[in-house]
Enzyme design. Sequence first.
Site, PDB file in Angstrom:
ATOM      1  N   CYS A  13      30.413 -17.859  16.544  1.00 47.62           N
ATOM      2  CA  CYS A  13      28.798 -17.660  16.971  1.00 47.62           C
ATOM      3  C   CYS A  13      27.678 -18.969  16.656  1.00 47.62           C
ATOM      4  O   CYS A  13      27.880 -19.973  16.922  1.00 47.62           O
ATOM      5  CB  CYS A  13      28.167 -15.830  16.761  1.00 47.62           C
ATOM      6  SG  CYS A  13      27.328 -15.879  15.023  1.00 47.62           S
ATOM      7  N   ARG A  19      26.527 -11.998  15.210  1.00 47.70           N
ATOM      8  CA  ARG A  19      27.793 -11.242  15.199  1.00 47.70           C
ATOM      9  C   ARG A  19      28.986 -11.855  14.865  1.00 47.70           C
ATOM     10  O   ARG A  19      29.951 -10.776  14.804  1.00 47.70           O
ATOM     11  CB  ARG A  19      27.720 -11.819  16.853  1.00 47.70           C
ATOM     12  CG  ARG A  19      26.576 -11.555  17.351  1.00 47.70           C
ATOM     13  CD  ARG A  19      26.323 -12.244  18.824  1.00 47.70           C
ATOM     14  NE  ARG A  19      25.909 -13.535  18.959  1.00 47.70           N
ATOM     15  CZ  ARG A  19      25.642 -13.774  19.733  1.00 47.70           C
ATOM     16  NH1 ARG A  19      25.616 -14.549  20.705  1.00 47.70           N
ATOM     17  NH2 ARG A  19      25.422 -15.705  19.875  1.00 47.70           N
ATOM     18  N   ASP A 129      22.886 -11.067  22.187  1.00 48.63           N
ATOM     19  CA  ASP A 129      22.661 -11.944  21.334  1.00 48.63           C
ATOM     20  C   ASP A 129      21.713 -10.868  20.528  1.00 48.63           C
ATOM     21  O   ASP A 129      20.664 -10.583  20.947  1.00 48.63           O
ATOM     22  CB  ASP A 129      22.055 -12.899  20.836  1.00 48.63           C
ATOM     23  CG  ASP A 129      21.564 -13.757  19.400  1.00 48.63           C
ATOM     24  OD1 ASP A 129      21.426 -13.116  18.405  1.00 48.63           O
ATOM     25  OD2 ASP A 129      21.826 -15.242  20.039  1.00 48.63           O
TER      26      ASP A 129
HETATM   27  P1  4NP Z   1      23.898 -15.195  15.900  1.00 49.85           P
HETATM   28  O1  4NP Z   1      22.586 -14.726  16.034  1.00 49.85           O
HETATM   29  O2  4NP Z   1      24.813 -16.406  16.811  1.00 49.85           O
HETATM   30  O3  4NP Z   1      25.235 -13.991  16.379  1.00 49.85           O
HETATM   31  O4  4NP Z   1      24.220 -15.435  14.242  1.00 49.85           O
HETATM   32  C1  4NP Z   1      21.591 -15.886  15.910  1.00 49.85           C
HETATM   33  C2  4NP Z   1      21.391 -16.338  14.474  1.00 49.85           C
HETATM   34  C3  4NP Z   1      20.604 -17.228  15.021  1.00 49.85           C
HETATM   35  C4  4NP Z   1      19.468 -18.341  15.602  1.00 49.85           C
HETATM   36  C5  4NP Z   1      20.302 -17.607  17.185  1.00 49.85           C
HETATM   37  C6  4NP Z   1      21.388 -16.540  17.296  1.00 49.85           C
HETATM   38  N1  4NP Z   1      18.783 -18.644  15.648  1.00 49.85           N
HETATM   39  O5  4NP Z   1      18.489 -19.586  16.084  1.00 49.85           O
HETATM   40  O6  4NP Z   1      18.570 -19.397  14.037  1.00 49.85           O
END
Ligand code: 4NP
Length: 160
Positions: A13, A19, A129
């Site tokens: 991800c 995720r 997300d």
């Molecule tokens: P993930 O969610 O991709 O499911 O881990 C996110 C966590 C942090 C960020 C973006 C998506 N961020 O931009 O910091």
Amino acid sequence: MEKTQPSSFLMVCLGNICRSPLAEGILQEKARAAGLDWKVDSAGTTSYHIGEAPHHLSQKVARINGVDISQQRARRFNADDFQRFDKIYAMAGDVLDQIRRIAGRQYDPAKVELFLNELNPGRNEDVPDPWYGPEPGYHDVYKLIDAAADKIIEKYSSNV
Ligand code: 4NP
């Protein structure tokens, strides 16, 4: 039709804190329960959260469902992951674009799939997300990932 069944899986991800840690923990637990000797790992395409444990709400929903992801630590996806894994699952379309960009010449389309295409083939849906939202979003994501992980076990657990 693939010649040999894949046995190593990388879940990817953006941050590797919401995720893909769930996807890693859930698939690992299902593989263990099914007696499959699979390698399951996860990574993120961004470097913002390297070294961090999963988001506390991802940890919480996993724990409620009997899956412990607390020991995971975020790492960045890199091109060599294409040598180390048979299958690479992107949690969303933007992640897939980033995987392609980071991998460069090592990109192998035969190894990459949008994760939810295992649940709903051909629909090219994203795992939403949950990062900016409240706890219910994490429960919804858990259910989606759990259902897709069941399909992966079903699809690749038949050896010979
Ligand atoms: P993930 O969610 O991709 O499911 O881990 C996110 C966590 C942090 C960020 C973006 C998506 N961020 O931009 O910091």
